[in-house]
Motif scaffolding. Structure first.
Motif, PDB file in Angstrom:
ATOM      1  N   PRO A  55     110.115  45.835  51.238  1.00 45.10           N
ATOM      2  CA  PRO A  55     109.741  46.552  52.462  1.00 45.10           C
ATOM      3  C   PRO A  55     108.241  46.470  52.743  1.00 45.10           C
ATOM      4  N   SER A  56     107.419  46.482  51.691  1.00 44.30           N
ATOM      5  CA  SER A  56     105.978  46.373  51.880  1.00 44.30           C
ATOM      6  C   SER A  56     105.609  45.013  52.447  1.00 44.30           C
ATOM      7  N   PHE A  57     106.285  43.980  51.963  1.00 42.91           N
ATOM      8  CA  PHE A  57     106.032  42.634  52.490  1.00 42.91           C
ATOM      9  C   PHE A  57     106.281  42.598  53.990  1.00 42.91           C
ATOM     10  N   ALA A  58     107.368  43.211  54.433  1.00 44.25           N
ATOM     11  CA  ALA A  58     107.684  43.260  55.861  1.00 44.25           C
ATOM     12  C   ALA A  58     106.644  44.076  56.628  1.00 44.25           C
ATOM     13  N   GLN A  59     106.066  45.070  55.977  1.00 45.15           N
ATOM     14  CA  GLN A  59     105.094  45.943  56.634  1.00 45.15           C
ATOM     15  C   GLN A  59     103.737  45.268  56.805  1.00 45.15           C
ATOM     16  N   LEU A  60     103.298  44.508  55.816  1.00 41.40           N
ATOM     17  CA  LEU A  60     101.918  44.019  55.792  1.00 41.40           C
ATOM     18  C   LEU A  60     101.750  42.538  56.085  1.00 41.40           C
ATOM     19  N   SER A  61     102.766  41.732  55.836  1.00 41.74           N
ATOM     20  CA  SER A  61     102.559  40.283  55.873  1.00 41.74           C
ATOM     21  C   SER A  61     102.647  39.725  57.284  1.00 41.74           C
ATOM     22  N   TRP A  62     102.109  38.501  57.424  1.00 45.64           N
ATOM     23  CA  TRP A  62     102.162  37.785  58.688  1.00 45.64           C
ATOM     24  C   TRP A  62     103.487  37.037  58.718  1.00 45.64           C
ATOM     25  N   GLY A  63     104.473  37.616  59.374  1.00 40.29           N
ATOM     26  CA  GLY A  63     105.812  37.049  59.360  1.00 40.29           C
ATOM     27  C   GLY A  63     106.126  36.160  60.535  1.00 40.29           C
ATOM     28  N   HIS A  95      95.940  43.884  50.482  1.00 37.90           N
ATOM     29  CA  HIS A  95      96.898  43.200  49.607  1.00 37.90           C
ATOM     30  C   HIS A  95      96.257  42.590  48.356  1.00 37.90           C
ATOM     31  N   TRP A  96      94.940  42.372  48.400  1.00 33.63           N
ATOM     32  CA  TRP A  96      94.302  41.654  47.290  1.00 33.63           C
ATOM     33  C   TRP A  96      94.343  42.474  46.003  1.00 33.63           C
ATOM     34  N   ALA A  97      94.121  41.787  44.877  1.00 26.49           N
ATOM     35  CA  ALA A  97      94.178  42.458  43.580  1.00 26.49           C
ATOM     36  C   ALA A  97      92.904  43.219  43.251  1.00 26.49           C
ATOM     37  N   GLY A  98      91.796  42.915  43.940  1.00 28.10           N
ATOM     38  CA  GLY A  98      90.541  43.606  43.687  1.00 28.10           C
ATOM     39  C   GLY A  98      89.589  42.859  42.770  1.00 28.10           C
ATOM     40  N   ALA A  99      90.022  41.706  42.245  1.00 25.17           N
ATOM     41  CA  ALA A  99      89.159  40.941  41.334  1.00 25.17           C
ATOM     42  C   ALA A  99      87.899  40.480  42.066  1.00 25.17           C
ATOM     43  N   SER A 100      86.733  40.787  41.492  1.00 22.21           N
ATOM     44  CA  SER A 100      85.444  40.516  42.162  1.00 22.21           C
ATOM     45  C   SER A 100      84.516  39.797  41.184  1.00 22.21           C
ATOM     46  N   ILE A 101      84.691  38.496  41.094  1.00 22.87           N
ATOM     47  CA  ILE A 101      83.981  37.685  40.108  1.00 22.87           C
ATOM     48  C   ILE A 101      82.912  36.844  40.787  1.00 22.87           C
ATOM     49  N   PHE A 198     101.075  48.963  42.129  1.00 29.26           N
ATOM     50  CA  PHE A 198     101.440  48.385  43.421  1.00 29.26           C
ATOM     51  C   PHE A 198     100.197  47.989  44.217  1.00 29.26           C
ATOM     52  N   CYS A 199      99.246  47.345  43.558  1.00 29.63           N
ATOM     53  CA  CYS A 199      98.010  46.937  44.239  1.00 29.63           C
ATOM     54  C   CYS A 199      98.295  46.042  45.442  1.00 29.63           C
ATOM     55  N   PHE A 200      99.270  45.133  45.316  1.00 27.96           N
ATOM     56  CA  PHE A 200      99.557  44.181  46.383  1.00 27.96           C
ATOM     57  C   PHE A 200     100.252  44.827  47.578  1.00 27.96           C
ATOM     58  N   GLN A 201     100.767  46.022  47.392  1.00 21.12           N
ATOM     59  CA  GLN A 201     101.486  46.712  48.469  1.00 21.12           C
ATOM     60  C   GLN A 201     100.609  47.729  49.207  1.00 21.12           C
ATOM     61  N   GLY A 202      99.299  47.664  48.985  1.00 20.67           N
ATOM     62  CA  GLY A 202      98.407  48.637  49.585  1.00 20.67           C
ATOM     63  C   GLY A 202      98.215  49.804  48.632  1.00 20.67           C
ATOM     64  N   CYS A 203      96.992  50.175  48.362  1.00 20.79           N
ATOM     65  CA  CYS A 203      96.714  51.206  47.356  1.00 20.79           C
ATOM     66  C   CYS A 203      96.900  52.609  47.940  1.00 20.79           C
ATOM     67  N   LYS A 204      97.936  53.306  47.500  1.00 24.39           N
ATOM     68  CA  LYS A 204      98.205  54.642  48.022  1.00 24.39           C
ATOM     69  C   LYS A 204      97.180  55.665  47.559  1.00 24.39           C
ATOM     70  N   MET A 205      96.409  55.336  46.518  1.00 22.12           N
ATOM     71  CA  MET A 205      95.361  56.235  46.052  1.00 22.12           C
ATOM     72  C   MET A 205      94.041  56.001  46.780  1.00 22.12           C
TER      73      MET A 205
END
Length: 294
Positions: A55-63, A95-101, A198-205
């Protein structure tokens, strides 16, 4: 809510509200510059994010239907979905994982390090790490990247513990949860990570940095941002000198609008940005805007 007229050519038009577009919008608005921010997707929030993958994919992705050609497996299995990109306010920062290298010093000198690579146009960067470091510092502080600016690292989950123990047994000297733009403790009015997974589904926190709830609300607070959601850019227009001066976009009902502007910034991700530039061909630019080399 700020609204600029379609004929207001004093505004800066930004296409895309993700890491590039959302941040640029805030930086300009903080300096008192009027901005029209066009986002093709809808606006979600930590309250509306869905901790369920499909359901998150349907909510956020470019379909939107698209095609992929060639003999590679993706073209066979997912012909109209070559990549997961986001169509939502905040773009891929939802959607990103947050990795900042950071890039390492030798990576700026790829041609010098590796020489010619067959069938590749390998070049050294025109910048050095030393030149970029002040901007890395600024970005890491703004995003709250762990293990920078005295921000502690994230705790390791069970998967990490297995990897960590294995790495130590193999003789690795360093192994950590890395540099992540995810709050390991409360910061800037946002909660710390609760390891929901659920980082890829948008961070609810709201612990993971996203322009959705950092840059864009800050820009709106200045009174200088006109955020238009479900506004799908169709083409960029230019004046007789070839300077971009308007964007035509379709609203949620498919009706076309033409927004004038003094500058157009395109921040639509690696697929939608070139698509838009190619679709913005004209007599002066028959192969699309910015395409002087094919």
């Amino acid at each position: 809510m700020t609204t600029y007229s379609f004929d207001d050519d004093s505004v800066v038009i930004i296409i895309g509200s993700g890491a590039g577009g959302g941040t640029l919008a805030n930086e300009l608005c903080q300096k008192g510059i009027p901005v029209v921010l066009l986002e093709a997707g809808a606006r979600q929030s930590p309250a509306t994010f869905i901790n369920d993958e499909w359901p998150s994919f349907a909510q956020l992705s470019w379909g939107d239907t698209r095609t992929t050609s060639g003999s590679w497996q993706i073209a066979k299995d997912f012909p109209n979905l070559p990549a997961w990109i986001c169509k939502t306010v905040g773009g891929t920062t939802t959607h990103w994982a947050g990795a900042s290298i950071r890039l390492q010093e030798h990576e700026f000198r790829a041609r010098q390090m590796y020489g010619d690579v067959k069938d590749a146009n390998l070049l050294d960067w025109p910048l050095t790490l030393a030149e970029l470091e002040p901007y890395y510092e600024r970005a890491e502080n703004k995003m709250g990247v762990t293990r920078t600016h005295d921000i502690p690292g994230l705790p390791g989950n069970n998967n990490f513990q297995v990897m960590y123990n294995g790495a130590k047994k193999l003789g690795y000297k360093e192994c950590s949860t890395g540099h992540m733009a995810i709050n390991s403790r409360g910061r800037d009015g946002r909660a710390q990570c609760m390891q929901l997974g659920f980082c890829f589904q948008g961070c609810k926190m709201g612990a993971k940095w996203s322009t959705l709830y950092t840059e864009i609300p800050a820009a709106e607070a200045t009174g200088k941002l006109d955020l238009r959601t479900r506004a799908h850019a169709v083409r960029i227009e230019h004046d007789a000198k070839g300077r971009a001066n308007a964007v035509v976009y379709a609203d949620a009902q498919g009706q076309l609008h033409r927004q004038k502007g003094r500058i157009v910034a395109i921040a639509g991700n690696a697929i939608e940005t070139p698509r838009l530039l190619l679709n913005s061909s004209s007599a002066m630019f028959p192969h699309g805007l910015g395409n002087g080399s094919g």
